[in-house]
Design a protein around this motif. Structure first.
Motif, PDB file in Angstrom:
ATOM      1  N   SER A  91       3.073  77.321 -46.642  1.00 49.49           N
ATOM      2  CA  SER A  91       2.645  78.261 -45.392  1.00 49.49           C
ATOM      3  C   SER A  91       1.352  78.166 -44.672  1.00 49.49           C
ATOM      4  O   SER A  91       0.422  77.629 -45.149  1.00 49.49           O
ATOM      5  N   ARG A  92       1.153  78.371 -43.503  1.00 43.32           N
ATOM      6  CA  ARG A  92       0.277  78.142 -42.658  1.00 43.32           C
ATOM      7  C   ARG A  92      -0.057  79.812 -41.992  1.00 43.32           C
ATOM      8  O   ARG A  92       0.651  80.565 -41.632  1.00 43.32           O
ATOM      9  N   TYR A  93      -1.698  79.937 -42.169  1.00 46.59           N
ATOM     10  CA  TYR A  93      -2.162  81.125 -41.707  1.00 46.59           C
ATOM     11  C   TYR A  93      -3.013  80.936 -40.519  1.00 46.59           C
ATOM     12  O   TYR A  93      -3.871  80.134 -40.306  1.00 46.59           O
ATOM     13  N   SER A  94      -3.090  82.061 -39.616  1.00 47.57           N
ATOM     14  CA  SER A  94      -3.913  82.105 -38.621  1.00 47.57           C
ATOM     15  C   SER A  94      -4.753  83.300 -38.997  1.00 47.57           C
ATOM     16  O   SER A  94      -3.955  84.364 -38.896  1.00 47.57           O
ATOM     17  N   VAL A  95      -6.005  83.431 -39.026  1.00 45.53           N
ATOM     18  CA  VAL A  95      -6.867  84.834 -39.281  1.00 45.53           C
ATOM     19  C   VAL A  95      -7.638  84.876 -37.913  1.00 45.53           C
ATOM     20  O   VAL A  95      -8.556  84.155 -37.748  1.00 45.53           O
ATOM     21  N   GLU A  96      -7.610  86.182 -37.601  1.00 41.24           N
ATOM     22  CA  GLU A  96      -8.449  86.741 -36.689  1.00 41.24           C
ATOM     23  C   GLU A  96      -9.597  87.514 -37.506  1.00 41.24           C
ATOM     24  O   GLU A  96      -9.464  88.362 -38.150  1.00 41.24           O
ATOM     25  N   VAL A  97     -10.775  87.012 -37.381  1.00 40.23           N
ATOM     26  CA  VAL A  97     -12.073  87.252 -37.949  1.00 40.23           C
ATOM     27  C   VAL A  97     -12.752  88.244 -37.148  1.00 40.23           C
ATOM     28  O   VAL A  97     -13.278  87.820 -36.032  1.00 40.23           O
ATOM     29  N   GLY A  98     -13.081  89.640 -37.422  1.00 36.37           N
ATOM     30  CA  GLY A  98     -13.796  90.562 -36.593  1.00 36.37           C
ATOM     31  C   GLY A  98     -15.226  90.410 -36.702  1.00 36.37           C
ATOM     32  O   GLY A  98     -15.789  90.488 -35.724  1.00 36.37           O
ATOM     33  N   ILE A  99     -15.793  89.683 -37.941  1.00 31.95           N
ATOM     34  CA  ILE A  99     -17.216  89.779 -37.953  1.00 31.95           C
ATOM     35  C   ILE A  99     -17.718  88.366 -38.104  1.00 31.95           C
ATOM     36  O   ILE A  99     -18.386  87.533 -37.205  1.00 31.95           O
ATOM     37  N   LYS A 100     -17.364  87.897 -39.488  1.00 34.80           N
ATOM     38  CA  LYS A 100     -17.913  86.402 -39.564  1.00 34.80           C
ATOM     39  C   LYS A 100     -17.199  85.511 -40.317  1.00 34.80           C
ATOM     40  O   LYS A 100     -16.363  86.049 -41.317  1.00 34.80           O
ATOM     41  N   LEU A 101     -17.280  84.318 -40.351  1.00 32.32           N
ATOM     42  CA  LEU A 101     -16.962  83.268 -41.351  1.00 32.32           C
ATOM     43  C   LEU A 101     -18.181  83.094 -42.576  1.00 32.32           C
ATOM     44  O   LEU A 101     -18.922  82.737 -41.975  1.00 32.32           O
ATOM     45  N   ILE A 102     -17.568  83.106 -43.740  1.00 34.16           N
ATOM     46  CA  ILE A 102     -18.644  82.795 -44.538  1.00 34.16           C
ATOM     47  C   ILE A 102     -18.313  81.569 -45.315  1.00 34.16           C
ATOM     48  O   ILE A 102     -17.434  81.598 -46.123  1.00 34.16           O
TER      49      ILE A 102
END
Length: 538
Positions: free
Chosen positions: A151-162
């Motif tokens: 499975s492949r995912y695309s994540v729209e991050v509203g604030i930050k990558l940690i």
């Protein structure tokens, strides 16, 4: 076969890594900002970071009281400990299995609330991300990861990558030795020692050579004797560098920096004074250690380590070879050092080298920006180990930032003081302070603590980070102080402990020449001390 479609996700924070650092961060962030939505991605099948692949006999160095997450006890119910296990809560040191179950239960509970979506067995690519304009003209931050099932995912991050994997321990089971080993020489990891012990009886003729001087090697020397009943004269220990150790129950990781302040940055005298007080111990009374890397040992463990008298101090191993004519094994330490060969009476077939030479937490990633950008936060140490307190503090700062309760006005004053060298430059720096972003101010004021060189870390960097947090975490330093007092991960949660930062800055400024403080560092400390006067004596 058709390529699997991309699964779209959205969240406030995308956290990479489900180890001790990330989970401590998530816990405090959710406590301080309960509506936060998190996607957690980890390559392991279960949460726990390096504990997942650690050797079976590993335990915490320090008490369970100050490890894990701030909202949940790791040591468990105190009455059950006292009556069921006859163990004082502050003596409990969690095993690998206890730690893994603790983290698994925590993540299960947070997933059940809907605030955390957890993706194990998944790999995040730090390179495969993009930033572009969304339909509304605002910035969209897209990140990609994939799971082992394809499975492949695309994540729209509203604030930050940690980024929670920078401090990941490099452990023997996942890291082969970095020197040549001839075929026929038996080199095993601590995990394999544990597995063999639990499958069959230990053969009486086997001889063990432990490679390394860190906590893994110490644990292995103890385990061989205590659990496998290997007599000490069947163990050899190759020690690249002798290290100072903290005696359990006789101090804290902060003791080292406090001693440096007390003794004017004289490392030798600081170590000797801690040894006289029983805080520091060493393996051999006749050998002065050259490093301190925060290992914690008990009196019983130290006694077992000292029973192993065949200690080889040739430096770092460069090769282990087997002579063709005699079959004897030769350990080399470089062209300028003598080699070591086990006793002639030992059959090489009975010789087992135990690989404990991986760098552990000293993985080369210590010197990175914490506040990498407006949209990325890197989790790294602010303070001495254990790891979770630093991450809890970073989460508090992040929650305060999005809640607009950070004292950024004072932070900008500190920034100006830290950068202004002359009065002529005052105007230009004042202007830059007004235009520079909040994230850039934080990036320049708060730095990751580099512990890779052991004693070489500047003692005032630890105090600066603590002072900065107390001074700008809220407009009232007492609010931040109370957070630390009530945080089970904090040294201040221990009865009788004091923060001591107001006094520490006073000592540092009095010894400015000794500590080679620059004028801007002195100005910075003066401002911090004035702000933290409310903590005098606390």
């Amino acid at each position: 076969m058709a390529e699997m479609s991309l699964i779209q996700l959205a969240c406030d924070y995308l956290v990479v890594g489900a180890g001790a650092a990330s989970i401590a961060f998530i816990d405090t962030l959710l406590t301080e900002h309960p509506t936060t939505n998190i996607v957690l991605v980890d390559r392991n099948p279960v949460p726990g970071g390096h504990w997942v692949n650690a050797y079976g006999y590993v335990r915490l160095h320090q008490p369970s009281l100050v490890y894990g997450v701030a909202s949940r006890q790791l040591e468990g119910n105190w009455l059950r400990l006292l009556l069921g296990k006859f163990t004082l809560p502050w003596n409990h040191r969690a095993s690998k299995d206890e730690i893994l179950e603790y983290y698994a239960a925590y993540i299960r509970d947070k997933v059940a609330t809907g605030r955390v979506r957890y993706f194990p067995n998944s790999q995040y690519s730090f390179d495969a991300r993009e930033e572009d304009d969304g339909d509304g003209g605002g910035e969209r931050r897209l990140h990609c990861f994939s799971s082992m099932d394809g499975s492949r995912y695309s994540v729209e991050v509203g604030i930050k990558l940690i980024n929670g994997v920078l401090g990941e321990c490099i452990i023997p089971s996942l890291s082969p030795v970095d020197f040549h080993v001839d075929d026929g020489v038996r080199v095993v990891t601590p995990n394999q020692i544990f597995d063999v012990h639990h499958r069959l009886d230990v053969e009486k003729t086997r001889r063990y050579v432990v490679l390394g001087c860190g906590k893994t090697a110490m644990d292995t020397v103890v385990y061989l004797q205590r659990e496998m009943n290997v007599v000490p004269n069947r163990i050899s220990w190759i020690i690249p560098n002798d290290v100072w150790m903290l005696q359990r129950g006789m101090g804290s990781p902060w003791s080292w920096h406090e001693a440096l302040l007390e003794h004017g940055n004289d490392e030798r005298e600081a170590c000797m004074s801690l040894e006289r007080r029983g805080v520091f111990v060493r393996l051999d009374p006749d050998v002065i250690p050259t490093k301190f890397r925060f290992p914690v040992v008990g009196k019983d463990e130290l006694a077992l380590m000292r029973l192993v008298t065949d200690r080889i101090r040739g430096g770092r191993v460069t090769s282990i070879t087997r002579q063709l004519d005699t079959g004897r094994i030769v350990v080399a330490f470089g062209s300028d050092r003598d080699t070591w060969t086990p006793d002639r009476t030992i059959d090489s077939a009975d010789l087992i080298f135990v690989h404990c030479t991986s760098p552990g937490p000293f993985n080369g990633n210590e010197n990175v920006d914490l506040f990498a950008s407006e949209h990325q936060l890197n989790l790294n140490l602010l303070f001495p180990p254990p790891v979770p307190l630093s991450m809890s503090v970073l989460a508090y700062l992040e929650a305060a930032r999005i809640s607009d309760s950070l004292d950024m006005s004072f932070a900008r004053q500190l920034f100006q003081a830290s950068k202004t060298e002359t009065l002529d430059e005052q105007a230009s720096y004042t202007e830059s302070c007004e235009t520079i972003s909040d994230n850039e101010v934080l990036r320049r004021l708060i730095s990751a603590t580099d512990l890779s060189q052991g004693n070489a870390v500047k003692p005032f960097q630890i105090m600066l980070n603590l002072g900065m947090f107390l001074a700008i975490g809220n407009k009232d330093p007492i609010v931040v102080y109370k957070f630390l007092k009530q945080n089970r991960l904090s040294f201040l949660s221990i009865p009788g402990s004091k923060v001591g930062v107001y006094e520490a800055f006073g000592l540092l400024m009095e010894q400015a020449e000794t500590f080679v403080l620059a004028p801007n560092e002195i100005r910075l400390m003066k401002l911090l001390r004035e702000r933290l006067r409310v903590l005098e004596g606390k």
